[in-house]
Design an enzyme around this catalytic site. Structure first.
Site, PDB file in Angstrom:
ATOM      1  N   ARG A   1      38.512  15.386  34.573  1.00 42.23           N
ATOM      2  CA  ARG A   1      37.785  16.642  34.432  1.00 42.23           C
ATOM      3  C   ARG A   1      38.101  17.611  35.566  1.00 42.23           C
ATOM      4  O   ARG A   1      37.904  18.814  35.441  1.00 42.23           O
ATOM      5  CB  ARG A   1      36.278  16.366  34.381  1.00 42.23           C
ATOM      6  CG  ARG A   1      35.459  17.572  33.915  1.00 42.23           C
ATOM      7  CD  ARG A   1      34.015  17.224  33.608  1.00 42.23           C
ATOM      8  NE  ARG A   1      33.222  17.032  34.806  1.00 42.23           N
ATOM      9  CZ  ARG A   1      32.696  15.879  35.198  1.00 42.23           C
ATOM     10  NH1 ARG A   1      32.906  14.781  34.488  1.00 42.23           N
ATOM     11  NH2 ARG A   1      31.974  15.793  36.300  1.00 42.23           N
TER      12      ARG A   1
ATOM     13  N   TYR B   1      33.800  40.968  21.497  1.00 43.29           N
ATOM     14  CA  TYR B   1      33.704  39.776  20.667  1.00 43.29           C
ATOM     15  C   TYR B   1      32.233  39.423  20.493  1.00 43.29           C
ATOM     16  O   TYR B   1      31.475  39.354  21.460  1.00 43.29           O
ATOM     17  CB  TYR B   1      34.473  38.628  21.329  1.00 43.29           C
ATOM     18  CG  TYR B   1      34.455  37.334  20.568  1.00 43.29           C
ATOM     19  CD1 TYR B   1      34.760  37.286  19.203  1.00 43.29           C
ATOM     20  CD2 TYR B   1      34.148  36.141  21.213  1.00 43.29           C
ATOM     21  CE1 TYR B   1      34.752  36.086  18.512  1.00 43.29           C
ATOM     22  CE2 TYR B   1      34.148  34.938  20.528  1.00 43.29           C
ATOM     23  CZ  TYR B   1      34.447  34.912  19.178  1.00 43.29           C
ATOM     24  OH  TYR B   1      34.444  33.719  18.485  1.00 43.29           O
TER      25      TYR B   1
ATOM     26  N   ASP C   1      38.722  41.035  30.043  1.00 39.86           N
ATOM     27  CA  ASP C   1      39.223  40.117  29.020  1.00 39.86           C
ATOM     28  C   ASP C   1      40.452  40.777  28.406  1.00 39.86           C
ATOM     29  O   ASP C   1      40.350  41.758  27.666  1.00 39.86           O
ATOM     30  CB  ASP C   1      38.156  39.865  27.955  1.00 39.86           C
ATOM     31  CG  ASP C   1      38.590  38.841  26.903  1.00 39.86           C
ATOM     32  OD1 ASP C   1      39.808  38.715  26.666  1.00 39.86           O
ATOM     33  OD2 ASP C   1      37.719  38.183  26.321  1.00 39.86           O
TER      34      ASP C   1
ATOM     35  N   LYS D   1      45.056  32.517  21.465  1.00 43.28           N
ATOM     36  CA  LYS D   1      45.668  33.603  20.708  1.00 43.28           C
ATOM     37  C   LYS D   1      47.154  33.765  21.069  1.00 43.28           C
ATOM     38  O   LYS D   1      47.942  32.874  20.840  1.00 43.28           O
ATOM     39  CB  LYS D   1      44.880  34.889  20.957  1.00 43.28           C
ATOM     40  CG  LYS D   1      43.354  34.728  20.799  1.00 43.28           C
ATOM     41  CD  LYS D   1      42.938  34.221  19.439  1.00 43.28           C
ATOM     42  CE  LYS D   1      41.440  34.353  19.187  1.00 43.28           C
ATOM     43  NZ  LYS D   1      40.582  33.555  20.077  1.00 43.28           N
TER      44      LYS D   1
END
Length: 551
Positions: free
Chosen positions: A216, A269, A342, A367
């Site tokens: 992690r 978004y 972003d 994306k």
């Protein structure tokens, strides 16, 4: 060459010999090959640890590309003792003359165990790497540690001038934390990393030794991806996570204190807006929401509130509005607020938010960056200080990217510049065709002069992306007929991949809201968001025109 270097080192360690001679071998001997445990430090200092017995306080000096070249070649060319296996990996362009006679292994070990040896310097044009070798009982605890001295954080810019070359070679061509002769970066599938003995663990915990510890907290494959993105963004550090929303939400929680205030924009978004409006208030965090172009509203919010962060997309989703990154950065910094952009719709190929003044840049790497509609990921890039703050919370919350996914993104990035070039071209050409078509009511694309931030987009972007939003001249039913008449694109969420994708935001993202509520966000029933892939332009053009003729 390897034999000459090995002999030079042993001659330095022990000027005399009296027992069996040491030989450098050209044939492989894997009967007792050592295990090299390779470590990578995020702050541009690399450390590699491997067992090295019998030598104490031996200082070796190597060229800066030493650790990159440390590989199986070491075992193929020199064996018999650890130092030969290590040194054989250092291939110098300058020939090192071999001594008349090779010293013995026993003498070298005896001499090193009793006295301190001056550094051995191997010819190199650049600054050196110091290697400290300790014995099993000494301070080195049997480890060979490599530390770059005076090396710039990134040296790729010296020979990779274009982003296209960086997407292919950055974080890989000059070496990785993983020692390998492979051209491609290996996938390290492990959930944890072991320590040879407790003393090594204590050294790690007390920051005298660098290592991975638990999956992690980091992975060698993932680190290559993070460093590649950092190189593209011009960032000190990058943190990769399991999705774009994971990156955005963890960033907001890490950088906006409880009871704090942030500013964001109306067009964004929807899931980001939901998190800001419904989840952050539970922590006492409030928000001001402004139009992307309303700098006056931003300044008013900064004056009236103790704003920690201005968080916005640029271009935004789905109307592709653009924020003046330099202007808002200067303004926010004046009031002590951070700026996070972003840049998912822009990609690092079309826009450099950090260079324009932003403190952080976020991407849904799902994306364009990954680009093949086959992996979920998100990333945050910026200064080491700010990214480290987010990293601390990330290590607590999880949301770790699988190393197999990291590999897919690394592979996908190697064609990022080619894909974005094609998508930029197709997007702009199709936006012009759509704007001129009688059955299209309006087109939203920053590359068009009709776009409200067209001049701004030309200043801060080098391309306008492959997503075009537009409104059909008709109602919901007419728009559905247009979408269903298309043959090439998939009806799906997401964008930026090789395959073209189309959706109606009113249905795909806002169907749970009544029409009147959707209209508050500008989401009308006739809105279409079209993400152009890398198919041939003429095929896409013909498909869209025939679908328009069908309505």
């Amino acid at each position: 060459m390897a034999s000459s270097i090995c002999n030079k080192l042993l001659m330095t360690s022990s000027p005399s010999s009296s027992s069996s001679s040491f030989e450098c071998r050209s044939d492989p001997d894997f009967s007792a090959a050592p295990r090299f445990e390779n470590l990578r430090k995020r702050n541009n200092v690399s450390t590699i640890t491997t067992p090295f017995y019998g030598l104490s306080s031996l200082i070796l000096r190597f060229p800066p590309n030493f650790q990159r070249q440390l590989s199986t070649k070491a075992r193929r060319n020199c064996s018999n003792i650890g130092v030969a296996q290590i040194v054989a990996a250092s291939w110098s362009n300058d020939a090192v003359p071999a001594p008349a006679a090779a010293p013995t292994v026993a003498s070298a070990v005896d001499a090193a165990a009793t006295l301190s040896v001056a550094p051995v310097e191997i010819a190199g044009d650049e600054e050196d790497v110091v290697v400290v070798v300790g014995d099993e009982g000494g301070n080195g605890r049997g480890a060979v540690q490599f530390k770059a001295e005076g090396v710039e954080p990134s040296s790729y810019s010296s020979f990779l001038k274009s982003d296209g070359s960086k997407t292919i070679h950055a974080a890989e061509r000059l070496g990785r934390g993983i020692v390998t002769d492979a051209i491609t970066t290996p996938v390290v599938n492990t959930s944890a990393y072991f320590f040879k003995k407790t003393a090594d663990l204590i050294d790690f915990k007390e920051k005298r030794q660098v290592s991975f510890e638990y999956g992690r907290y980091g992975n060698p494959t993932t680190v290559v991806l993070e460093e590649k993105i950092s190189e593209l963004e011009g960032a000190e550090s990058t943190l990769i996570m399991a999705s774009g929303m994971c990156a955005s939400t963890v960033l907001l929680m890490a950088l906006v204190p409880a009871g704090g205030h942030l500013v964001t924009t109306t067009d964004c978004y929807r899931k980001t807006r939901i998190f800001i409006e419904t989840m952050l208030p539970k922590m006492g965090i409030t928000a001001t929401i402004i139009d992307p172009a309303d700098v006056g509203a931003l300044e008013a919010a900064l004056e009236q509130n103790n704003v920690s962060l201005f968080f916005t997309e640029s271009p935004t989703n789905p109307f592709l509005r653009c924020v003046d990154i330099k202007l808002v950065s200067d303004l926010c910094h004046k009031y002590g607020a951070l700026v996070c952009i972003d840049g998912t719709f822009a990609t690092p190929m079309n826009q450099k938010a950090l260079a324009l003044g932003a403190d952080l840049v976020v991407h849904s790497a799902t994306k364009y960056i990954a680009g093949h509609n086959d992996v979920l990921a998100g990333c945050i890039s910026g200064s080491e200080k700010l990214v480290s703050q987010v990293r601390i919370l990330h290590h607590v919350l999880g949301g770790t990217l699988n190393p197999n996914a990291a590999y897919l993104i690394i592979r996908g990035m190697k064609t990022l510049h080619l894909r974005v070039q094609q998508q930029n071209s197709t997007g702009l050409r199709m936006a012009k065709i759509l704007e001129a078509h009688p059955k299209v009511k309006r087109v939203y694309y920053p590359g068009l002069p009709s776009h409200p931030e067209h001049e701004l987009a030309k200043r801060q972007m080098t391309g306008f992306g492959g997503v075009v939003s537009f409104e059909i001249d008709g109602d919901l039913t007419t728009t559905i007929k247009f979408v269903d008449s298309l043959k090439i694109p998939y009806i799906a969420p997401s964008f930026g991949g090789c395959e073209s994708i189309v959706d109606q935001p009113a249905i795909m993202s806002y169907w749970d809201l009544p029409q009147s509520e959707r209209a508050k966000y500008g989401i009308h029933d006739n809105l279409v968001r079209f993400s152009f892939g890398i198919e041939d332009f003429e095929d896409l053009k013909a498909d869209i025109l025939q679908a328009l003729e069908a309505i």
